[in-house]
Write a protein that holds these residues in place. Sequence first.
Motif, PDB file in Angstrom:
ATOM      1  N   ASN A  51     -24.393  24.011  53.528  1.00 28.42           N
ATOM      2  CA  ASN A  51     -23.721  25.083  54.329  1.00 28.42           C
ATOM      3  C   ASN A  51     -24.194  26.425  53.538  1.00 28.42           C
ATOM      4  N   SER A  52     -23.855  26.365  52.106  1.00 28.28           N
ATOM      5  CA  SER A  52     -23.939  27.729  51.303  1.00 28.28           C
ATOM      6  C   SER A  52     -24.472  26.900  49.997  1.00 28.28           C
ATOM      7  N   SER A  53     -25.466  27.791  49.420  1.00 28.25           N
ATOM      8  CA  SER A  53     -25.846  27.580  48.346  1.00 28.25           C
ATOM      9  C   SER A  53     -26.059  28.591  47.500  1.00 28.25           C
ATOM     10  N   ILE A  54     -25.616  28.461  46.093  1.00 28.32           N
ATOM     11  CA  ILE A  54     -26.009  29.507  44.959  1.00 28.32           C
ATOM     12  C   ILE A  54     -26.657  29.112  43.769  1.00 28.32           C
ATOM     13  N   TYR A  55     -27.846  29.543  43.408  1.00 24.75           N
ATOM     14  CA  TYR A  55     -28.515  28.914  42.504  1.00 24.75           C
ATOM     15  C   TYR A  55     -28.392  29.929  41.277  1.00 24.75           C
ATOM     16  N   ILE A  56     -28.159  29.479  40.016  1.00 26.12           N
ATOM     17  CA  ILE A  56     -28.002  30.184  38.671  1.00 26.12           C
ATOM     18  C   ILE A  56     -29.408  30.058  37.887  1.00 26.12           C
ATOM     19  N   TYR A  57     -30.015  31.324  37.252  1.00 25.05           N
ATOM     20  CA  TYR A  57     -31.004  31.298  36.511  1.00 25.05           C
ATOM     21  C   TYR A  57     -30.440  31.696  35.198  1.00 25.05           C
ATOM     22  N   GLU A  58     -30.777  30.725  34.185  1.00 25.93           N
ATOM     23  CA  GLU A  58     -30.370  30.808  32.790  1.00 25.93           C
ATOM     24  C   GLU A  58     -31.522  31.105  31.851  1.00 25.93           C
ATOM     25  N   GLN A  64     -28.487  35.095  34.087  1.00 21.06           N
ATOM     26  CA  GLN A  64     -29.267  36.294  34.269  1.00 21.06           C
ATOM     27  C   GLN A  64     -29.307  36.774  35.632  1.00 21.06           C
ATOM     28  N   ALA A  65     -29.472  35.922  36.494  1.00 17.46           N
ATOM     29  CA  ALA A  65     -29.726  36.062  37.797  1.00 17.46           C
ATOM     30  C   ALA A  65     -29.470  34.916  38.866  1.00 17.46           C
ATOM     31  N   PHE A  66     -29.322  35.208  40.039  1.00 16.10           N
ATOM     32  CA  PHE A  66     -28.611  34.382  41.002  1.00 16.10           C
ATOM     33  C   PHE A  66     -29.597  34.425  42.349  1.00 16.10           C
ATOM     34  N   ALA A  67     -29.374  33.348  43.031  1.00 17.42           N
ATOM     35  CA  ALA A  67     -30.092  33.481  44.596  1.00 17.42           C
ATOM     36  C   ALA A  67     -29.046  32.884  45.522  1.00 17.42           C
ATOM     37  N   HIS A  68     -28.894  33.334  46.881  1.00 18.75           N
ATOM     38  CA  HIS A  68     -27.737  32.743  47.620  1.00 18.75           C
ATOM     39  C   HIS A  68     -28.400  32.463  49.047  1.00 18.75           C
ATOM     40  N   SER A  69     -28.381  31.215  49.387  1.00 19.24           N
ATOM     41  CA  SER A  69     -28.827  30.844  50.790  1.00 19.24           C
ATOM     42  C   SER A  69     -27.697  30.107  51.681  1.00 19.24           C
ATOM     43  N   ARG A  70     -28.103  30.081  52.801  1.00 21.62           N
ATOM     44  CA  ARG A  70     -26.931  29.545  53.726  1.00 21.62           C
ATOM     45  C   ARG A  70     -27.599  28.742  54.884  1.00 21.62           C
ATOM     46  N   THR A  71     -27.118  27.795  55.533  1.00 22.57           N
ATOM     47  CA  THR A  71     -27.657  27.086  56.645  1.00 22.57           C
ATOM     48  C   THR A  71     -27.692  27.700  57.771  1.00 22.57           C
ATOM     49  N   VAL A  89     -27.314  45.146  34.515  1.00 26.65           N
ATOM     50  CA  VAL A  89     -28.590  45.230  34.597  1.00 26.65           C
ATOM     51  C   VAL A  89     -28.539  46.242  35.765  1.00 26.65           C
ATOM     52  N   GLN A  90     -29.562  47.266  35.627  1.00 28.50           N
ATOM     53  CA  GLN A  90     -29.793  48.233  36.484  1.00 28.50           C
ATOM     54  C   GLN A  90     -31.672  48.215  36.650  1.00 28.50           C
ATOM     55  N   GLY A 154     -38.019  40.663  33.399  1.00 28.37           N
ATOM     56  CA  GLY A 154     -37.380  39.266  33.187  1.00 28.37           C
ATOM     57  C   GLY A 154     -36.552  39.024  34.286  1.00 28.37           C
ATOM     58  N   ILE A 155     -35.854  39.874  34.883  1.00 27.73           N
ATOM     59  CA  ILE A 155     -35.055  39.505  35.984  1.00 27.73           C
ATOM     60  C   ILE A 155     -36.028  39.066  37.225  1.00 27.73           C
ATOM     61  N   GLU A 156     -37.035  39.930  37.551  1.00 27.72           N
ATOM     62  CA  GLU A 156     -37.985  39.382  38.652  1.00 27.72           C
ATOM     63  C   GLU A 156     -38.543  38.106  38.531  1.00 27.72           C
ATOM     64  N   GLN A 157     -38.900  37.670  37.196  1.00 28.70           N
ATOM     65  CA  GLN A 157     -39.437  36.407  37.117  1.00 28.70           C
ATOM     66  C   GLN A 157     -38.440  35.385  37.224  1.00 28.70           C
TER      67      GLN A 157
END
Length: 407
Positions: A51-58, A64-71, A89-90, A154-157
């Motif tokens: 239903n809901s997923s949060i992925y973490i980038y280390e 440093q960053a994350f992505a969030h998706s939902r079904t 980060v700005q 680095g954030i966009e990568q």
Amino acid sequence: MQIRTLHLTDFLNLGRMHQADIGLNLPFAVMMPELLLSAALAQQLPVNTHNSSIYIYEEDHKVQAFAHSRTRQRRLEWEILSLGVVGDVQPEPAEAPVLERPLEAAVSLSSETKIHHAEGATLTAESVETQEEAETEALSEPDNLDYISSWPEGIEQGWLRLLEYMVMDAGEKGILRIYARIAHDAPQLELFTQTGFHTYTHENIFCLPYTQAVERPVSSNLKPKEQRNRDAWNIQQLYVATTPTFVQNSEQYNSRIWEIHKSYIPGATKESGWLLLEAEKAVAYVRILNYRNRYLLRIMSLDDRRDLLPDLLRFVLSTIKAGPDTQIYCLVREYQMEQEAMLEELGFAPIYGQQAILVKHTVQFVRATERQKARVREGKLVQAHRVARPNILVRFIKFLRRGPVMF
């Protein structure tokens, strides 16, 4: 570098996680924002089931960053809700373009003087002045200033790696398609393109501050019918008749997608719809998604019945309670541009600029929950499978947690 799903240990970082302002998933992000805390809690429940997923980038053991998706509701599909950063980060301000002037030296010119450009073109003083005015105007009115800033490399990568990981994880979980909405001129659109997303249509977003109620039109020919789930087949036929084939192939809608979702949770989103029928055939339809004092409309009609739309839309607006904070949004796709003039006559105004709708088709792995040894039967090799049905309690909780359809 490490990419993973959110863990319980990451809850300490939730206060430092914020969405990046890149025009992603509008207007849903404005209308019914998804709170990271509730999404993070839902992800830890054993009945979450995609239903809901949060992925973490280390990077170097630092988040440093994350992505969030939902079904998406009733579909083996995901919707990307947000990309974000952790910490202070700005974005980096975009540099103003350097204009190449035909003349660098300060030379006194009269209207009759001619100057030879380095490339051999002949310009008059009046044409130089006209060109300078056009360039100044182009700089003073940039398109969508909110989304021309770029984030650190680095954030966009990190976002690119997160999108790649999300596509792989979705395929392994049996998800067929992943959708995203993003401002068509956002620099981050390139990240989605590199991951295999493609744009299958564009849409404009209109908004109406609904402070004063609209009177219901008096028309004997207009008899709108409030949608019931049995009308889903007629609405699907209207969608097929009014939507380009390429868009239909990208969305793969069926009649179930138009069913009205009944939520039994207080404060949840609500769905409703109004349609016009002629000879048991739907000729016009307005779908409403409501969250608190915000409403989102989607309009469809046959080409030869567009004249019914203004009265139908006034009727729909008359059913909505006006207020100082009431906002009504409407999505208009590029193949429905005839609706824009009607909306502007009713007081709607375009906001946010044009938005691209993207899709990524994933590979679905066929897997069984349990396998038995293959055995020979009548000279043929047969692979036996046993499919385990989910627990009745798990299925009931999933039914209660179903969210609205994101159209």
